[in-house]
Design an enzyme around this catalytic site. Structure first.
Site, short mmCIF file in Angstrom:
data_model
loop_
_atom_site.label_atom_id
_atom_site.label_comp_id
_atom_site.label_asym_id
_atom_site.label_seq_id
_atom_site.Cartn_x
_atom_site.Cartn_y
_atom_site.Cartn_z
N HIS A 384 15.47 -72.35 98.25
CA HIS A 384 16.11 -72.52 99.56
C HIS A 384 17.03 -73.74 99.58
O HIS A 384 17.83 -73.90 100.52
CB HIS A 384 15.03 -72.67 100.64
CG HIS A 384 15.42 -72.08 101.96
ND1 HIS A 384 16.73 -71.86 102.32
CD2 HIS A 384 14.67 -71.67 103.02
CE1 HIS A 384 16.78 -71.35 103.53
NE2 HIS A 384 15.54 -71.22 103.99
N ASP A 388 20.64 -69.75 101.23
CA ASP A 388 20.21 -69.62 102.62
C ASP A 388 19.56 -68.26 102.84
O ASP A 388 19.78 -67.31 102.07
CB ASP A 388 21.39 -69.78 103.58
CG ASP A 388 21.98 -71.18 103.53
OD1 ASP A 388 21.22 -72.13 103.26
OD2 ASP A 388 23.20 -71.32 103.75
#
Length: 413
Positions: A384, A388
């Site tokens: 992450h 995204d």
């Protein structure tokens, strides 16, 4: 005249290995370049060939010992068939003192082709777990060696009997003797397994990992495979599987969502204009992950040929170090083992890994009607820090669309 057997060069930055198993015992005749030992490195098993033809001499190290590149691990007495007969009694004399400091499990059985001393640690463990007599198992590995899969197949094929584990239990003095029949066995982790554990834990500690899911209707791919599998195999010499479709679809999705194909180096993001796809392949000592180079330029047939070659050589233990290096994205197919859903761990420095799962018929709604379709869950684990949630979901949707409508693969849509 005895010739020393040295640990060969194992690849860039690899300076040592663990002796996994001896393929030849003292007194055995050996041919030039015939494998006499197997070494386990951080990534793959490597066979050590005999430098001369003759008779196997003394082992200088034991199974499980760590050896450096260039170190002497054994000797081979050069000569033909006649010296082999003359030399045969001698190792029997020298072998006794060498066996005394070894573990009890190594001193009891004779070194025959189906004894625990001639089997790899993973195969010995499988023999004990399944209660299979290794002398009754037909080996399908390199040079007829027994693999874990051979032991599992033999265990499924044999009829249940009240005493199948008596023989293997007697061959394992290392198990804790107890009156109630409860036993324990301690097996040292292989170098490969230690490396896997270390890298996976590093991935969890470093990356901000998250997994997102989707499902895919496999109807179109299954129909195409059923329709063309015979013609495909006849023309290309390889079976048409599902991985060819998924790898090709993934390369297209990676081109549309480049961050999924990127990596982090320091404070920089490295984007790749190529797709080197790592594919998890089952090997006797665990999963290995060879890399399909420039998969974006390969056809489905080319991908299937490459994966088939990797699978064969992983089973034989002949994959090369360089074939494990690199990779920009990984695909792991747990469905072949029956997995319904998982959260795979990324393979650093890669930023994402795709998990495939088993196909099962489930009720779904299509055009307002409930129908039964062959469905598969897809899982994308990603870093992450770099990817995204929107990009991860978009990647999975692109992959899903290509699989559900394979024409998109043909027209690059």
């Amino acid at each position: 005249m005895a010739t020393e057997v040295l640990v060969p060069t194992l690849g860039e930055s690899i300076t040592e290995a663990t002796l996994g198993e001896w393929l030849k015992q003292p007194g055995d005749p050996v041919k030039l370049d015939e494998p006499i030992a197997s070494l386990e490195t951080d990534k793959v098993s490597v066979e050590v060939p005999s430098p001369v033809a003759g008779v196997m001499g003394q082992h200088a190290v034991k199974v499980g010992d760590t050896v450096a590149v260039g170190a002497m691990i054994a000797t081979v007495d050069a000569g033909g068939g006649a010296p082999a007969q003359a030399a045969a009694p001698q190792p029997a004399v020298t072998q006794a003192p060498a066996a005394s400091p070894a573990a009890p499990a190594q001193s009891a059985p004779a070194a025959t082709g189906d004894s625990p001393a001639a089997l790899s640690p993973s195969v010995r463990r499988a023999v004990l777990e399944h209660g299979v007599d290794p002398s009754t198992v037909t080996g399908t590995g390199r040079d007829g060696r027994i693999t874990k899969e051979d032991v599992a197949a033999a265990a499924q094929a044999k009829p249940p009997t009240p005493t199948p584990t008596a023989a293997p239990a007697s061959q394992a003095p290392s198990t804790a003797p107890t009156s109630g029949g409860r036993k324990e066995e301690r097996v040292k982790m292989t170098r490969l397994r230690q490396t896997i554990a270390k890298r996976l834990k590093e991935a969890q500690n470093t990356a901000a990992m998250l997994t997102t899911f989707n499902d895919v209707d496999m109807t179109a791919v299954m129909e195409a495979r059923s329709k063309y599998k015979d013609l495909f195999e006849k023309k290309h010499g390889v079976r048409l599987g599902f991985m060819g479709f998924f790898v090709k679809a993934a390369t297209m999705a990676l081109k549309d969502i480049p961050s999924v194909n990127a990596s982090i180096e320091g404070d920089e993001i490295v984007y790749h204009d190529y797709a080197d796809i790592s594919v998890a392949v089952s090997a006797p000592n665990g999963l290995v992950v060879p890399v399909i180079r420039d998969a974006q330029d390969l056809s489905v047939a080319g991908i299937e040929k490459t994966i088939g070659d990797f699978g064969r050589r992983a089973k034989d233990g002949t994959l090369k170090m360089d074939e494990m290096k690199g990779g920009t994205f990984t695909i792991s197919n747990g469905g072949v083992f029956g997995s319904l859903m998982s959260t795979p761990i990324i393979n650093p420095p890669q930023a994402a890994v795709l998990g495939l799962h088993r196909i099962e018929e489930r009720p779904v709604v299509v055009n307002g009607q409930v129908v039964v379709r062959p469905m598969m869950y897809l899982a994308l684990s990603y870093d992450h820090r770099l990817i995204d949630g929107r990009e991860a979901v978009t990647f999975l949707v692109a992959l899903k669309n290509a699989i559900e409508d394979p024409t998109r693969i043909l027209i690059d849509l």
